[in-house]
Design a protein around this motif. Structure first.
Motif, PDB file in Angstrom:
ATOM      1  N   ASN A 213      14.657  44.378  20.008  1.00 47.37           N
ATOM      2  CA  ASN A 213      16.114  44.430  20.108  1.00 47.37           C
ATOM      3  C   ASN A 213      16.602  44.804  21.501  1.00 47.37           C
ATOM      4  O   ASN A 213      17.760  44.536  21.846  1.00 47.37           O
TER       5      ASN A 213
ATOM      6  N   LYS B 298      16.141  40.848  23.002  1.00 44.64           N
ATOM      7  CA  LYS B 298      16.706  39.699  22.300  1.00 44.64           C
ATOM      8  C   LYS B 298      16.331  38.404  23.029  1.00 44.64           C
ATOM      9  O   LYS B 298      17.193  37.574  23.356  1.00 44.64           O
TER      10      LYS B 298
ATOM     11  N   SER C 194      29.489  39.473  17.087  1.00 50.71           N
ATOM     12  CA  SER C 194      28.172  38.896  16.838  1.00 50.71           C
ATOM     13  C   SER C 194      27.128  39.995  16.669  1.00 50.71           C
ATOM     14  O   SER C 194      27.183  41.032  17.337  1.00 50.71           O
ATOM     15  N   LYS C 195      26.172  39.762  15.798  1.00 52.67           N
ATOM     16  CA  LYS C 195      25.218  40.806  15.427  1.00 52.67           C
ATOM     17  C   LYS C 195      24.242  41.147  16.550  1.00 52.67           C
ATOM     18  O   LYS C 195      23.975  42.320  16.821  1.00 52.67           O
ATOM     19  N   SER C 196      23.678  40.146  17.194  1.00 49.38           N
ATOM     20  CA  SER C 196      22.628  40.413  18.175  1.00 49.38           C
ATOM     21  C   SER C 196      23.082  41.285  19.338  1.00 49.38           C
ATOM     22  O   SER C 196      22.358  42.202  19.749  1.00 49.38           O
TER      23      SER C 196
ATOM     24  N   GLY D  57      25.279  43.582  19.230  1.00 52.24           N
ATOM     25  CA  GLY D  57      25.352  44.931  18.673  1.00 52.24           C
ATOM     26  C   GLY D  57      23.987  45.563  18.536  1.00 52.24           C
ATOM     27  O   GLY D  57      23.794  46.746  18.838  1.00 52.24           O
ATOM     28  N   ASP D  58      23.012  44.785  18.076  1.00 58.58           N
ATOM     29  CA  ASP D  58      21.647  45.295  17.947  1.00 58.58           C
ATOM     30  C   ASP D  58      21.072  45.677  19.308  1.00 58.58           C
ATOM     31  O   ASP D  58      20.401  46.705  19.454  1.00 58.58           O
TER      32      ASP D  58
ATOM     33  N   PRO E  23      30.084  45.458  21.952  1.00 57.87           N
ATOM     34  CA  PRO E  23      30.123  45.117  20.529  1.00 57.87           C
ATOM     35  C   PRO E  23      31.231  45.850  19.775  1.00 57.87           C
ATOM     36  O   PRO E  23      31.611  46.972  20.124  1.00 57.87           O
TER      37      PRO E  23
ATOM     38  N   SER F 144      30.927  47.196  16.989  1.00 58.32           N
ATOM     39  CA  SER F 144      30.366  48.416  16.403  1.00 58.32           C
ATOM     40  C   SER F 144      30.573  49.612  17.310  1.00 58.32           C
ATOM     41  O   SER F 144      30.815  50.736  16.842  1.00 58.32           O
TER      42      SER F 144
END
Length: 604
Positions: free
Chosen positions: A76, A79, A113-115, A117-118, A591, A593
């Motif tokens: 992570n 990515k 988008s998720k990535s 944030g990860d 992100p 989040s």
């Protein structure tokens, strides 16, 4: 308190002063006996570790450092696949061509988008762990019983400083135009848990100070049992890359030259030594994440403690893979056309009947990617690449990098049945990359001949035809392309042939996107690639049992846009060319989040 992972700090309770009248003195006396004093409220829970009680010895420091290394090793942080498909190097969606819903390939990702944030979360987890080690080293300095312990603590702190600095380097080149949150210590206390982003230059100054410190305190090499830890050479390499990201070629060149000359690195004789479990931590490796499937097999496959916790190979393999990333058509054609140096004996093949021929593809091509008609390098135990994997689904090429094609097993899954794990070390920086980045600096500084020499070192290692006029340069006896290069033509070659052919699908993820951004050509690049047209031809082959078969449409061919054989199903980057907006997509945004949980950023 969990010392390594929690962001929750102690909160002190304040006793309220209550006015008591004379008629309540007896009650006051009674309450005073049983009331909560500050000292009583501040007692340490004997069932939990605290910061003060945990960090006592060098062993404690090393335990914290190991946890930081584990965090730095997470996929992570990098990515790689998402960064790959949002560049010009790859197509990836999890579906077969031509269907694609990948938001990074389509260039329609955003702050939700998720990535991203990860990646943001993992990098700050690494920073948080590093900060705990750094603070503990500073607090314990001068308290150890021997100079050896003092020296070891200093080196532990330098490693933590490197890992923090490297994490900020990635954040700086990936997110929000380089403006991110700086945490120089563990959050809490008077500073609280929330901070706004800092100016991009402040972020650079901060992480460069970490890397400069690491460069002076870390060893150039580690003993065998400690190999894989970060080094002074790695710190200097990242410093060079940080200035290259700013197009400060003079400063970057100074660091790159030191890396080349002062640390004993060398190109491996076989380029394939850099891509699988073969020859890990070799003489070319500058920064490398160590993985293994030999330990922690009892853990859930997604458990962060798993030493083989990576699904990268499953995204890339041609056998039972997830189509997470395959080479873009233009890059496949470049690999197919990487020209041989016919004077190099490694390019000569002697058949079983004694006849001689030349390799069909360069060593660099064969060790980087699996192509259906490559007869010279086996794939998962099959002599014929075409027999090992299906190429009938508009997938004409798979990366060999990051996969276990060389172990002769049918699938990556055979290494850890029922789980997705990988023992392939992830090479983040290697000497060939530094050679090419140094060459770019030299071109920009006007030294084309010296730049060509370093590019040719990389090409000669793989038996590839050298650049320049025949009979010139460092290797006059080798085959040359007989072209007289100037700064413009050599830079074009470096950008669109040498960098991608040598370095695609490896490294710390963001490099290609950083390059396209700093060159100012990403939108233009997508538009150029969107205008290209392709078709494909079939490949008949003979299996090992003597029977014949055909891989339909398995060899991609570039054609003129007016050619009637052009197949729209092979088109690439149409959506990217239309969707890409520099202000929206050159960096990942902060992100959602973070904005939701951090009111300082959320308000701004």
């Amino acid at each position: 308190m969990n010392v390594l992972d929690t962001k929750i700090q102690k909160k002190y309770l304040n006793m309220k002063n209550t006015r008591i009248g004379k008629l309540t003195l007896i009650l006051l006396f009674t309450l005073a006996i049983v009331s909560c004093s500050d000292d009583f409220l501040d007692q340490t829970n004997p069932n939990e570790l605290s910061t003060d009680s945990f960090w006592k010895t060098v062993g404690d420091l090393n335990t914290g450092l190991v946890a930081t290394y584990k965090s730095y090793g997470s996929d992570n942080n990098y990515k790689l696949l998402d960064e790959l498909v949002r560049s010009d190097l790859a197509w990836g969606s999890g579906y077969q061509r031509p269907f694609n819903t990948n938001e990074f390939y389509l260039q329609n990702f955003n702050e939700a988008s998720k990535s991203p944030g990860d990646k943001w979360s993992q990098l700050y987890t690494t920073i948080f762990r590093a900060n705990q080690v750094i603070e503990a080293v500073d607090r314990l300095k001068g308290t150890f019983n021997s100079q050896n312990d003092e020296d070891e603590a200093e080196v532990i702190g330098a490693q933590a400083r490197f890992l923090r600095g490297f994490s900020y380097f990635i954040l700086s080149t990936t997110f929000n135009n380089g403006k991110v949150v700086i945490w120089e210590k563990v959050p809490g206390g008077e500073d609280g848990f929330y901070r706004d982003v800092s100016p991009a230059q402040d972020v650079k100054d901060f992480y460069r100070a970490d890397l400069e410190y690491a460069k002076t305190k870390l060893p150039a090499v580690w003993e065998a049992r400690e190999k894989g830890r970060v080094t002074a050479g790695a710190a200097e390499a990242v410093l060079g890359q940080s200035y290259l990201a700013d197009n400060d070629f003079t400063t970057a060149a100074e660091y790159f030259k030191n890396v080349i000359n002062n640390y004993g690195y060398a190109l491996t004789p076989n380029i394939g030594s850099n891509f699988t479990t073969m020859d890990e931590l070799n003489e070319e490796s500058i920064l490398e994440i160590v993985r293994s499937t030999d330990y922690k097999s009892e853990l859930n496959q997604w458990d962060w403690r798993d030493t083989g916790a990576s699904s990268l190979q499953q995204q890339l393999t041609g056998i039972g893979g997830w189509f997470g990333g395959v080479a873009a058509n233009w890059l496949i054609l470049e690999y197919r056309n990487d020209p041989l140096d016919y004077s190099d004996p490694r390019n000569k093949i002697i058949e079983e009947d004694g006849t001689e021929r030349f390799r069909k593809f360069s060593l660099r091509t064969s060790y980087s990617v699996a192509i259906v008609d490559d007869p010279d390098l086996e794939y998962y135990g099959y002599k014929t690449t075409a027999e090992a994997a299906s190429f009938n689904v508009r997938m004409t090429c798979y990366w060999r990098k990051q996969t276990n094609w060389d172990l002769g097993v049918e699938s990556e899954k055979a290494l850890s049945p029922g789980k997705v794990r990988s023992g392939v070390n992830q090479r983040l920086i290697r000497l060939a990359e530094i050679y090419l980045q140094y060459a770019e600096c030299l071109i920009e500084m006007g030294d084309v001949d010296e730049a060509m020499m370093y590019i040719n070192k990389v090409r000669r290692r793989s038996g590839v035809q050298l650049l320049g006029l025949s009979g010139t340069g460092e290797y006059p006896a080798n085959d040359h392309d007989d072209i007289s290069y100037d700064a413009t033509s050599l830079m074009d070659h470096l950008r669109f042939k040498e960098y991608p052919l040598e370095l695609s699908c490896e490294g710390h993820g963001a490099t290609r996107n950083t390059d396209l951004r700093r060159w100012g050509i990403k939108k233009q690049r997508f538009m150029e690639l969107a205008a290209k047209r392709y078709t494909a031809i079939d490949y008949p082959y003979t299996k090992e049992d003597g029977t014949t078969a055909t891989r339909w449409g398995s060899i991609v061919v570039g054609v003129d846009p007016s050619d009637p054989t052009a197949d729209d199903g092979w088109n690439e980057y149409q959506e990217a060319a239309a969707n890409y907006v520099e202000s929206e997509h050159a960096y990942w945004k902060i992100p959602n989040s973070e904005a939701i949980t951090n009111p300082v950023i959320g308000e701004n």
